[in-house]
Design a protein around this motif. Structure first.
Motif, PDB file in Angstrom:
ATOM      1  N   CYS A   1     -59.970 -37.800 -38.704  1.00 42.12           N
ATOM      2  CA  CYS A   1     -60.880 -39.369 -38.738  1.00 42.12           C
ATOM      3  C   CYS A   1     -60.045 -40.453 -37.201  1.00 42.12           C
ATOM      4  CB  CYS A   1     -59.184 -39.768 -40.170  1.00 42.12           C
ATOM      5  SG  CYS A   1     -59.857 -39.576 -42.000  1.00 42.12           S
TER       6      CYS A   1
ATOM      7  N   ASP B   1     -62.793 -40.911 -44.467  1.00 45.25           N
ATOM      8  CA  ASP B   1     -62.085 -39.678 -45.241  1.00 45.25           C
ATOM      9  C   ASP B   1     -60.711 -40.403 -45.653  1.00 45.25           C
ATOM     10  OD1 ASP B   1     -63.624 -37.714 -45.676  1.00 45.25           O
ATOM     11  OD2 ASP B   1     -63.032 -35.919 -44.133  1.00 45.25           O
ATOM     12  N   THR B   2     -60.779 -41.331 -46.390  1.00 40.20           N
ATOM     13  CA  THR B   2     -59.638 -42.536 -46.181  1.00 40.20           C
ATOM     14  C   THR B   2     -59.082 -41.073 -48.059  1.00 40.20           C
ATOM     15  OG1 THR B   2     -59.685 -44.336 -45.568  1.00 40.20           O
ATOM     16  CG2 THR B   2     -58.376 -44.135 -47.209  1.00 40.20           C
ATOM     17  N   GLY B   3     -60.384 -41.142 -48.960  1.00 45.32           N
ATOM     18  CA  GLY B   3     -60.050 -40.677 -49.745  1.00 45.32           C
ATOM     19  C   GLY B   3     -59.705 -38.754 -49.937  1.00 45.32           C
TER      20      GLY B   3
ATOM     21  N   HIS C   1     -64.997 -37.915 -52.227  1.00 44.46           N
ATOM     22  CA  HIS C   1     -64.066 -38.249 -52.049  1.00 44.46           C
ATOM     23  C   HIS C   1     -64.438 -39.265 -51.100  1.00 44.46           C
ATOM     24  CE1 HIS C   1     -65.974 -36.383 -48.918  1.00 44.46           C
ATOM     25  NE2 HIS C   1     -65.570 -36.726 -47.325  1.00 44.46           N
TER      26      HIS C   1
ATOM     27  N   GLY D   1     -62.759 -42.401 -51.550  1.00 48.10           N
ATOM     28  CA  GLY D   1     -61.911 -43.756 -50.562  1.00 48.10           C
ATOM     29  C   GLY D   1     -61.908 -45.196 -50.287  1.00 48.10           C
TER      30      GLY D   1
END
Length: 260
Positions: free
Chosen positions: A34, A66-68, A87, A91
């Motif tokens: 990230c 890509d937080t998820g 994902h 996110g």
């Protein structure tokens, strides 16, 4: 804007620390990814000459794209969406519930969320491609390219590392050095990106990464793809056969950027 989101992101990642070193390493892989996508997105926005506001939004979107992955891995112990959940959607939920974009106004929050939702689609949504919102389209393209170029780096590091490949990182695909799916080669030759569901081996993953050249929106991304040696190193992972050598020659003739 960027500093606030970065603080939120680091806190968000730390909240889900896992004790098993293997789990911690996989999450750190995504955290570093990230941060590097954030840097790639910022540089791409600058090369395009975008406004300071859009450059900052591209930087933020790259960071949180890509937080998820973090809730995905903690719950399912996989990075394969087909075996867990999308994902990108995870996110956007995390960003909404956690207030990750609270430092932005409503319009800019929406733009970042749209880039997050679009980043892992096989193709950009038609609604974006119609160009009715040029800012949204610009951000989505920047994040998708930045994501691709760093995923290739990650996978090459993993392919070249000694020892067994991490099953989670290679999405559970078996390493069969002489086997690959010709359908993915056909996709590349036809100007398409490979079908994720056609991947049966690690070699197919390599070919899928090579197919991404057909979805790179910016000359800079293609320049980096070749200039950093990624294309050469990807072909080095594939079987050394006359058919594959011919395909590699065709690929370079078709896609390699000319001298600048």
């Amino acid at each position: 804007m960027i500093a606030r989101t970065l603080d939120w992101f680091e806190d968000f990642v730390r909240q889900g620390d896992m004790d098993d070193p293997r789990d911690a390493n996989r999450l750190e892989l995504k955290r570093r990814h990230c941060l590097l996508v954030m840097a790639e997105a910022r540089e791409q926005a600058r090369e395009l000459g975008l406004s300071p506001r859009l450059t900052d939004l591209a930087t933020v979107a790259g960071l949180v794209h890509d937080t998820g992955r973090f809730p995905q891995y903690r719950r399912w112990k996989t990075f394969r969406d087909a075996q867990s959940a999308n994902h990108a959607v995870l996110g956007t939920i995390a960003l909404r519930q956690g207030g990750g974009l609270d430092g932005l106004d409503a319009r800019d929050r929406r733009l970042v969320r749209m880039a997050v939702v679009a980043h892992n689609r096989r193709a950009l949504p038609r609604a974006l491609l119609r160009g009715e919102d040029p800012e949204a389209l610009a951000l989505a393209r920047i994040v998708r390219d930045a994501d691709k170029i760093d995923i290739v780096r990650i996978m090459l590091e993993h392919f070249k590392a000694p020892g067994e490949k991490d099953d989670v990182v290679v999405l559970g695909l078996p390493d069969e050095p002489e086997r690959y799916n010709p359908a993915i080669v056909a996709d590349i030759r036809a100007g398409r990106i490979g079908n994720y569901y056609a991947m049966k081996t690690v070699n197919d993953f390599v070919l899928l990464l090579l197919s991404w050249v057909n979805d790179m929106s910016h000359a800079r991304t293609i320049r980096l793809f070749f200039g950093r040696g990624h294309v050469r190193e990807l072909f080095d992972q594939l079987p050394d056969t006359s058919a594959m050598r011919a395909f590699a020659a065709w690929y370079h003739d078709r896609y390699a950027p000319g001298p600048s």
